[in-house]
Design a protein around this motif. Structure first.
Motif, PDB file in Angstrom:
ATOM      1  N   GLY A  23       0.814  -1.204   0.000  1.00 37.89           N
ATOM      2  CA  GLY A  23       0.000   0.000   0.000  1.00 37.89           C
ATOM      3  C   GLY A  23       0.845   1.249   0.000  1.00 37.89           C
ATOM      4  O   GLY A  23       2.083   1.185   0.106  1.00 37.89           O
ATOM      5  N   CYS A  24       0.185   2.368  -0.124  1.00 38.11           N
ATOM      6  CA  CYS A  24       0.866   3.663  -0.100  1.00 38.11           C
ATOM      7  C   CYS A  24       1.474   3.870   1.292  1.00 38.11           C
ATOM      8  O   CYS A  24       0.761   3.831   2.295  1.00 38.11           O
ATOM      9  CB  CYS A  24      -0.129   4.764  -0.429  1.00 38.11           C
ATOM     10  N   ARG A  25       2.794   4.084   1.339  1.00 40.73           N
ATOM     11  CA  ARG A  25       3.448   4.208   2.642  1.00 40.73           C
ATOM     12  C   ARG A  25       3.048   5.477   3.375  1.00 40.73           C
ATOM     13  O   ARG A  25       3.262   5.594   4.578  1.00 40.73           O
ATOM     14  CB  ARG A  25       4.973   4.148   2.477  1.00 40.73           C
ATOM     15  N   HIS A  26       2.476   6.429   2.646  1.00 36.73           N
ATOM     16  CA  HIS A  26       1.998   7.645   3.295  1.00 36.73           C
ATOM     17  C   HIS A  26       0.582   7.475   3.847  1.00 36.73           C
ATOM     18  O   HIS A  26       0.142   8.255   4.692  1.00 36.73           O
ATOM     19  CB  HIS A  26       2.004   8.826   2.310  1.00 36.73           C
ATOM     20  N   CYS A  27      -0.126   6.450   3.347  1.00 41.27           N
ATOM     21  CA  CYS A  27      -1.535   6.255   3.716  1.00 41.27           C
ATOM     22  C   CYS A  27      -1.747   5.085   4.674  1.00 41.27           C
ATOM     23  O   CYS A  27      -2.752   5.053   5.381  1.00 41.27           O
ATOM     24  CB  CYS A  27      -2.386   6.016   2.468  1.00 41.27           C
ATOM     25  N   ARG A  48     -10.621  -4.203  12.814  1.00 42.68           N
ATOM     26  CA  ARG A  48      -9.354  -4.546  12.168  1.00 42.68           C
ATOM     27  C   ARG A  48      -9.426  -4.372  10.653  1.00 42.68           C
ATOM     28  O   ARG A  48      -8.430  -4.057  10.002  1.00 42.68           O
ATOM     29  CB  ARG A  48      -8.980  -5.997  12.485  1.00 42.68           C
ATOM     30  N   LEU A  49     -10.598  -4.605  10.095  1.00 46.30           N
ATOM     31  CA  LEU A  49     -10.760  -4.558   8.636  1.00 46.30           C
ATOM     32  C   LEU A  49     -11.227  -3.204   8.125  1.00 46.30           C
ATOM     33  O   LEU A  49     -11.275  -2.993   6.915  1.00 46.30           O
ATOM     34  CB  LEU A  49     -11.762  -5.631   8.202  1.00 46.30           C
ATOM     35  N   ARG A  50     -11.574  -2.305   9.038  1.00 50.26           N
ATOM     36  CA  ARG A  50     -12.217  -1.049   8.637  1.00 50.26           C
ATOM     37  C   ARG A  50     -11.371  -0.261   7.639  1.00 50.26           C
ATOM     38  O   ARG A  50     -11.854   0.151   6.581  1.00 50.26           O
ATOM     39  CB  ARG A  50     -12.513  -0.199   9.871  1.00 50.26           C
ATOM     40  N   ARG A  51     -10.091  -0.022   7.964  1.00 46.50           N
ATOM     41  CA  ARG A  51      -9.267   0.804   7.081  1.00 46.50           C
ATOM     42  C   ARG A  51      -9.004   0.111   5.738  1.00 46.50           C
ATOM     43  O   ARG A  51      -9.043   0.737   4.685  1.00 46.50           O
ATOM     44  CB  ARG A  51      -7.944   1.163   7.765  1.00 46.50           C
ATOM     45  N   PHE A  52      -8.775  -1.196   5.784  1.00 47.83           N
ATOM     46  CA  PHE A  52      -8.553  -1.902   4.525  1.00 47.83           C
ATOM     47  C   PHE A  52      -9.794  -1.835   3.639  1.00 47.83           C
ATOM     48  O   PHE A  52      -9.688  -1.636   2.424  1.00 47.83           O
ATOM     49  CB  PHE A  52      -8.186  -3.365   4.777  1.00 47.83           C
ATOM     50  N   SER A  53     -10.973  -2.000   4.234  1.00 44.59           N
ATOM     51  CA  SER A  53     -12.196  -2.000   3.438  1.00 44.59           C
ATOM     52  C   SER A  53     -12.408  -0.670   2.724  1.00 44.59           C
ATOM     53  O   SER A  53     -12.975  -0.630   1.630  1.00 44.59           O
ATOM     54  CB  SER A  53     -13.408  -2.324   4.324  1.00 44.59           C
ATOM     55  N   ASN A  58      -7.499   1.162  -3.930  1.00 40.75           N
ATOM     56  CA  ASN A  58      -7.097   2.549  -4.168  1.00 40.75           C
ATOM     57  C   ASN A  58      -5.659   2.775  -3.693  1.00 40.75           C
ATOM     58  O   ASN A  58      -4.759   3.003  -4.500  1.00 40.75           O
ATOM     59  CB  ASN A  58      -8.062   3.520  -3.473  1.00 40.75           C
ATOM     60  N   THR A  59      -5.460   2.699  -2.402  1.00 37.73           N
ATOM     61  CA  THR A  59      -4.122   2.934  -1.859  1.00 37.73           C
ATOM     62  C   THR A  59      -3.602   1.758  -1.042  1.00 37.73           C
ATOM     63  O   THR A  59      -2.547   1.855  -0.417  1.00 37.73           O
ATOM     64  CB  THR A  59      -4.113   4.200  -0.974  1.00 37.73           C
ATOM     65  N   GLY A  61      -3.592  -2.585  -1.392  1.00 34.89           N
ATOM     66  CA  GLY A  61      -3.982  -3.901  -1.868  1.00 34.89           C
ATOM     67  C   GLY A  61      -4.548  -3.915  -3.275  1.00 34.89           C
ATOM     68  O   GLY A  61      -5.061  -2.910  -3.779  1.00 34.89           O
ATOM     69  N   ASP A  62      -4.429  -5.104  -3.918  1.00 30.51           N
ATOM     70  CA  ASP A  62      -4.967  -5.277  -5.267  1.00 30.51           C
ATOM     71  C   ASP A  62      -6.208  -6.167  -5.215  1.00 30.51           C
ATOM     72  O   ASP A  62      -6.725  -6.493  -4.145  1.00 30.51           O
ATOM     73  CB  ASP A  62      -3.896  -5.850  -6.195  1.00 30.51           C
ATOM     74  N   VAL A  63      -6.676  -6.578  -6.392  1.00 24.49           N
ATOM     75  CA  VAL A  63      -7.916  -7.353  -6.469  1.00 24.49           C
ATOM     76  C   VAL A  63      -7.785  -8.693  -5.759  1.00 24.49           C
ATOM     77  O   VAL A  63      -8.716  -9.135  -5.060  1.00 24.49           O
ATOM     78  CB  VAL A  63      -8.338  -7.549  -7.941  1.00 24.49           C
ATOM     79  N   ASP A  64      -6.645  -9.339  -5.891  1.00 22.67           N
ATOM     80  CA  ASP A  64      -6.483 -10.627  -5.217  1.00 22.67           C
ATOM     81  C   ASP A  64      -6.452 -10.474  -3.695  1.00 22.67           C
ATOM     82  O   ASP A  64      -6.923 -11.356  -2.970  1.00 22.67           O
ATOM     83  CB  ASP A  64      -5.209 -11.323  -5.701  1.00 22.67           C
ATOM     84  N   ASP A  65      -5.897  -9.370  -3.217  1.00 21.55           N
ATOM     85  CA  ASP A  65      -5.940  -9.105  -1.775  1.00 21.55           C
ATOM     86  C   ASP A  65      -7.392  -8.941  -1.320  1.00 21.55           C
ATOM     87  O   ASP A  65      -7.802  -9.474  -0.287  1.00 21.55           O
ATOM     88  CB  ASP A  65      -5.144  -7.840  -1.437  1.00 21.55           C
ATOM     89  N   LEU A  66      -8.162  -8.198  -2.110  1.00 22.24           N
ATOM     90  CA  LEU A  66      -9.578  -8.019  -1.778  1.00 22.24           C
ATOM     91  C   LEU A  66     -10.292  -9.362  -1.760  1.00 22.24           C
ATOM     92  O   LEU A  66     -11.096  -9.642  -0.856  1.00 22.24           O
ATOM     93  CB  LEU A  66     -10.242  -7.093  -2.801  1.00 22.24           C
ATOM     94  N   ARG A  67      -9.981 -10.218  -2.730  1.00 26.53           N
ATOM     95  CA  ARG A  67     -10.633 -11.525  -2.783  1.00 26.53           C
ATOM     96  C   ARG A  67     -10.307 -12.373  -1.551  1.00 26.53           C
ATOM     97  O   ARG A  67     -11.151 -13.138  -1.077  1.00 26.53           O
ATOM     98  CB  ARG A  67     -10.197 -12.262  -4.048  1.00 26.53           C
TER      99      ARG A  67
END
Length: 264
Positions: A23-27, A48-53, A58-59, A61-67
């Motif tokens: 992810g974006c190291r600034h975000c 725990r999942l709030r920020r990732f969701s 966007n900033t 993880g990719d699609v496979d991370d989301l999956r």
């Protein structure tokens, strides 16, 4: 919905837990990484999942991370412990309707069960079509299953949808939904009288208002043939004076009378 969720876990198990979600190291902070990967998938809570969701695709993880995280995100959101509206938007962003067939089928089964619950449950639905539309999926099967239902939940959802569309700028309206709404005139009228007779005053008033708004929403729509439903007992009898069918015969009809007109 336990079995449907379990099937989502099974199908998406092909996406292993990443060693690190880029992810974006600034975000994204190291604390964020520790929260996301600090527990097995099924033990991750909404916090725990709030920020990732919110940041996924966007900033962070990719699609496979989301999956990989999707089964838990979906489970929590469907239980009311997550942002279902936002998750459906992420699915759309991730192009889920182009994913493998078994993945699409598993998700659509969950969506169908959630949709059915919204139309038959014990509580007034919270804009279910608006939320469902965020997925970017074809709405036709859901609209077809909705048509003609006489449960209070289904009728509240219909009244809310008419109001929502009526208060949306015409150019921003979904043409598919407007076309479908044009078929609901008779359904609204019959439901108004049924709810009035059943003592559901608040719902009857909402349906009366919706029937009047519907003419504004579908002003330029032709009167389509309404879906066929099984006739109720006595349906072959000619309409009596003041019935819905005798007073509302076309696009110019104003619908059931308002509460003030039905007193006395």
């Amino acid at each position: 919905m336990r079995s449907e969720i379990e099937n989502v876990y099974r199908v998406f198990a092909r996406y292993p837990r990443p060693a690190r979600v880029e992810g974006c190291r600034h975000c994204v902070t190291e604390n964020d990484h520790r929260d996301l990967l600090g527990a097995p998938l099924r033990e991750l809570d909404a916090e725990r999942l709030r920020r990732f969701s919110h940041k996924a695709l966007n900033t962070w993880g990719d699609v496979d991370d989301l999956r990989h995280f999707l089964p838990r995100l979906l489970e929590l959101a469907l239980r009311g412990e997550g942002d279902l509206h936002g998750l459906f938007a992420k699915l759309h962003q991730g192009g889920w309707t182009g994913w493998p067939e078994d993945e699409r089928d598993a998700l659509r089964t969950c969506l169908s069960v959630w949709w059915e619950d919204g139309l038959t449950g014990t509580e007034r639905p919270d804009a279910p079509l608006d939320t469902l539309a965020e997925t970017g999926d074809d709405l036709a099967p859901y609209l077809d299953s909705w048509w003609g239902r006489d449960t209070p939940q289904a009728l509240w959802a219909l009244a809310d949808l008419v109001s929502e569309v009526a208060h949306t700028m015409p150019r921003a309206r979904d043409d598919r939904v407007v076309t479908w709404l044009a078929t609901t005139r008779g359904w609204l009228e019959n439901a108004f009288f049924e709810m009035s007779e059943a003592g559901q005053t608040e719902l009857a008033e909402a349906l009366s208002e919706s029937r009047q708004l519907l003419d504004l929403v579908t002003l330029d729509e032709p009167v389509p043939r309404e879906p066929e439903i099984s006739p109720e007992p006595g349906a072959d009898e000619p309409p009596g004076p003041g019935s819905a069918s005798s007073e509302a015969t076309g696009p110019e009809a104003t619908g059931p009378p308002g509460p003030a007109e039905t007193t006395g």
